[in-house]
Design a protein around this motif. Structure first.
Motif, PDB file in Angstrom:
ATOM      1  N   THR A   3       0.801  -1.220   0.000  1.00  0.00           N
ATOM      2  CA  THR A   3       0.000   0.000   0.000  1.00  0.00           C
ATOM      3  C   THR A   3       0.829   1.263   0.000  1.00  0.00           C
ATOM      4  O   THR A   3       0.293   2.350  -0.156  1.00  0.00           O
ATOM      5  CB  THR A   3      -0.936   0.023   1.227  1.00  0.00           C
ATOM      6  OG1 THR A   3      -0.141  -0.094   2.409  1.00  0.00           O
ATOM      7  CG2 THR A   3      -1.931  -1.139   1.171  1.00  0.00           C
ATOM      8  N   SER A  97      -0.862   0.867  -8.958  1.00  0.00           N
ATOM      9  CA  SER A  97      -2.044   0.006  -9.027  1.00  0.00           C
ATOM     10  C   SER A  97      -1.649  -1.452  -9.264  1.00  0.00           C
ATOM     11  O   SER A  97      -2.217  -2.373  -8.648  1.00  0.00           O
ATOM     12  CB  SER A  97      -2.975   0.482 -10.148  1.00  0.00           C
ATOM     13  OG  SER A  97      -3.415   1.802  -9.905  1.00  0.00           O
ATOM     14  N   PHE A 144      -8.741   4.552 -10.855  1.00  0.00           N
ATOM     15  CA  PHE A 144      -8.400   4.827  -9.446  1.00  0.00           C
ATOM     16  C   PHE A 144      -9.657   5.245  -8.686  1.00  0.00           C
ATOM     17  O   PHE A 144      -9.896   4.781  -7.560  1.00  0.00           O
ATOM     18  CB  PHE A 144      -7.334   5.919  -9.382  1.00  0.00           C
ATOM     19  CG  PHE A 144      -6.805   6.177  -8.006  1.00  0.00           C
ATOM     20  CD1 PHE A 144      -5.797   5.390  -7.471  1.00  0.00           C
ATOM     21  CD2 PHE A 144      -7.317   7.215  -7.238  1.00  0.00           C
ATOM     22  CE1 PHE A 144      -5.313   5.622  -6.190  1.00  0.00           C
ATOM     23  CE2 PHE A 144      -6.835   7.467  -5.964  1.00  0.00           C
ATOM     24  CZ  PHE A 144      -5.827   6.654  -5.436  1.00  0.00           C
ATOM     25  N   CYS A 145     -10.464   6.115  -9.287  1.00  0.00           N
ATOM     26  CA  CYS A 145     -11.700   6.567  -8.639  1.00  0.00           C
ATOM     27  C   CYS A 145     -12.755   5.468  -8.608  1.00  0.00           C
ATOM     28  O   CYS A 145     -13.432   5.259  -7.594  1.00  0.00           O
ATOM     29  CB  CYS A 145     -12.249   7.794  -9.361  1.00  0.00           C
ATOM     30  SG  CYS A 145     -11.236   9.277  -9.189  1.00  0.00           S
ATOM     31  N   ARG A 148     -12.411   2.826  -6.011  1.00  0.00           N
ATOM     32  CA  ARG A 148     -12.592   3.366  -4.660  1.00  0.00           C
ATOM     33  C   ARG A 148     -13.977   3.980  -4.474  1.00  0.00           C
ATOM     34  O   ARG A 148     -14.210   4.720  -3.521  1.00  0.00           O
ATOM     35  CB  ARG A 148     -11.495   4.404  -4.364  1.00  0.00           C
ATOM     36  CG  ARG A 148     -10.150   3.734  -4.115  1.00  0.00           C
ATOM     37  CD  ARG A 148      -8.990   4.651  -4.353  1.00  0.00           C
ATOM     38  NE  ARG A 148      -7.736   3.923  -4.131  1.00  0.00           N
ATOM     39  CZ  ARG A 148      -7.204   3.071  -5.008  1.00  0.00           C
ATOM     40  NH1 ARG A 148      -7.822   2.837  -6.171  1.00  0.00           N
ATOM     41  NH2 ARG A 148      -6.081   2.440  -4.750  1.00  0.00           N
ATOM     42  N   HIS A 149     -14.877   3.694  -5.420  1.00  0.00           N
ATOM     43  CA  HIS A 149     -16.270   4.131  -5.341  1.00  0.00           C
ATOM     44  C   HIS A 149     -16.389   5.647  -5.238  1.00  0.00           C
ATOM     45  O   HIS A 149     -17.240   6.173  -4.524  1.00  0.00           O
ATOM     46  CB  HIS A 149     -16.967   3.456  -4.157  1.00  0.00           C
ATOM     47  CG  HIS A 149     -17.065   1.967  -4.286  1.00  0.00           C
ATOM     48  ND1 HIS A 149     -18.195   1.319  -4.740  1.00  0.00           N
ATOM     49  CD2 HIS A 149     -16.144   0.998  -4.049  1.00  0.00           C
ATOM     50  CE1 HIS A 149     -17.973   0.017  -4.759  1.00  0.00           C
ATOM     51  NE2 HIS A 149     -16.731  -0.207  -4.345  1.00  0.00           N
ATOM     52  N   ARG A 150     -15.541   6.349  -5.971  1.00  0.00           N
ATOM     53  CA  ARG A 150     -15.605   7.810  -6.039  1.00  0.00           C
ATOM     54  C   ARG A 150     -16.258   8.182  -7.373  1.00  0.00           C
ATOM     55  O   ARG A 150     -15.588   8.551  -8.336  1.00  0.00           O
ATOM     56  CB  ARG A 150     -14.214   8.422  -5.935  1.00  0.00           C
ATOM     57  CG  ARG A 150     -13.451   8.030  -4.684  1.00  0.00           C
ATOM     58  CD  ARG A 150     -13.954   8.834  -3.483  1.00  0.00           C
ATOM     59  NE  ARG A 150     -13.029   8.745  -2.366  1.00  0.00           N
ATOM     60  CZ  ARG A 150     -13.165   7.926  -1.339  1.00  0.00           C
ATOM     61  NH1 ARG A 150     -14.209   7.097  -1.305  1.00  0.00           N
ATOM     62  NH2 ARG A 150     -12.294   7.909  -0.355  1.00  0.00           N
ATOM     63  N   SER A 258     -16.400  -5.066  -6.185  1.00  0.00           N
ATOM     64  CA  SER A 258     -14.985  -4.701  -6.323  1.00  0.00           C
ATOM     65  C   SER A 258     -14.752  -3.776  -7.510  1.00  0.00           C
ATOM     66  O   SER A 258     -13.960  -2.853  -7.448  1.00  0.00           O
ATOM     67  CB  SER A 258     -14.126  -5.953  -6.491  1.00  0.00           C
ATOM     68  OG  SER A 258     -14.250  -6.476  -7.790  1.00  0.00           O
TER      69      SER A 258
END
Length: 386
Positions: A3, A97, A144-145, A148-150, A258
């Protein structure tokens, strides 16, 4: 899972430096196949950055040239610098990633090596006046968004992306996967408005002449070279898991929550759908990197250190012969007039290197394919059960 971003940045920096070394040497007497042609894409973007008008669809990709134009007389230089900055940022994000998904920086470094056996990634750095770097960064940021549920920032990125590469509008389908009907509607209307603005604010362009036939297959192969073996191994494994899980409600729910499979599938589908619309197929495959590099890294993460070393050793020569480089060009100092001449003069070396790298990819893929695949393996491999 890894991470921390710092090691990923270090790896990305090393990759960026290596890519700069792969930029072909320029000679004063050369007829440059990208910069010196009056109708080149590079010249169109330079013209836009300096306040001129160009025909559609290039004229619809106005956002980055507009930013460069803010630098006045240095607009051309600014365009070049911006694209290298975007290339570095995209490389860093994709590397991070892939490392997070595979859990192995060794596998990520090997994944970049196998990717560089083809022309897609190296071509990204050869013409700094194109918008490929910006487009790649937008696609990577969308992933990326999404993962991450953005959803709202993702929608903003899609709208920006439409003014960089119009095919980014296809990522609106990700909002449908999340059943974000309102955001999808807003995005569809706003994207179409931006496309209409690009069309009406630009002179009429020429008709598209799709490239279909065996040529697109050859150029498609050279896009990722031996990396295709690893890409297809990973995609096949993920696809097999999805097929087997179609009647398992819990597994389907995990996949949907996911977003990994949806994002990867969308990236690959959009990239492949756009290939027939241009003659430089190998270059455009770079837009698949946010999906293909993590998939390749997952496959390579199953290799032992010894197996990976052997595989990479076989792949390394292809990195230096697929494209003319500052290293290899010095060995053949004739003036480069067209890229095709490089291939014609080095066909034997390219053939041998391609065969060796393909053998290396098969060796690297074997540990991944030889496992006894299970539901837990498939979930873990592609980050579904994070």
């Amino acid at each position: 899972m890894i991470t921390r971003a710092l090691p990923a940045t270090v790896v990305a920096t090393a990759v960026l430096v290596a890519a700069f070394l792969l930029i072909p040497a320029r000679h004063a007497g050369a007829l440059d196949p990208w910069f010196g042609v009056d109708s080149s894409d590079a010249l169109r973007y330079i013209t836009m950055a300096n306040g001129g008008e160009v025909e559609y669809p290039w004229g619809g990709r106005w956002s980055i040239p507009w930013i460069a134009s803010l630098f006045g007389d240095s607009a051309t230089t600014a365009l070049r610098v911006l694209n290298y900055v975007f290339a570095f940022a995209a490389t860093t994000l994709i590397t991070y990633s892939a490392a997070k998904l595979s859990g192995s920086y060794r596998a990520v470094a090997a994944a970049w090596l196998f990717t560089a056996t083809g022309a897609a990634y190296t071509l990204l750095f050869q013409n700094p006046y194109l918008l490929d770097s910006a487009g790649l960064l937008v696609i990577a940021l969308i992933g990326f968004c999404y993962l991450r549920h953005r959803d709202l920032p993702m929608l903003a990125l899609i709208l920006i992306g439409v003014t960089v590469k119009e095919v980014v509008i296809g990522f609106l389908v990700l909002l449908l996967f999340r059943r974000q009907w309102a955001l999808f509607s807003i995005g569809a209307v706003a994207s179409c408005a931006l496309l209409a603005y690009g069309i009406h604010s630009s002179p009429s362009g020429s008709a598209l002449f799709p490239e279909l036939g065996f040529g697109i297959v050859v150029k498609g192969w050279f896009g990722f070279g031996a990396g295709w073996v690893l890409i297809l191994a990973g995609i096949s494994s993920l696809g097999l898991y999805i097929a087997r899980s179609s009647h398992n409600a819990k597994a389907v729910k995990e996949l949907r929550s996911s977003g990994t499979a949806q994002y990867f599938a969308t990236v690959v589908a959009i990239t492949l759908a756009s290939l027939p619309l241009a003659t430089d197929t190998s270059r455009l495959l770079v837009f698949a990197l946010p999906a293909t590099l993590p998939i390749t890294a997952v496959v390579l993460s199953k290799c032992t250190r010894r197996t990976l070393l052997i595989a990479c050793g076989l792949a390394a020569p292809a990195v230096f012969v697929v494209l003319p480089t500052r290293v290899s060009f010095a060995l053949k100092p004739e003036v480069l007039t067209q890229l095709e001449e490089w291939y014609a003069a080095n066909i034997a070396a390219i053939f041998v290197a391609t065969v060796l790298s393909t053998i290396g990819a098969c060796i690297a893929a074997r540990p991944f394919l030889a496992r006894s695949p299970s539901r837990v393996d498939a979930l873990s491999d592609f980050g579904v059960a994070q």
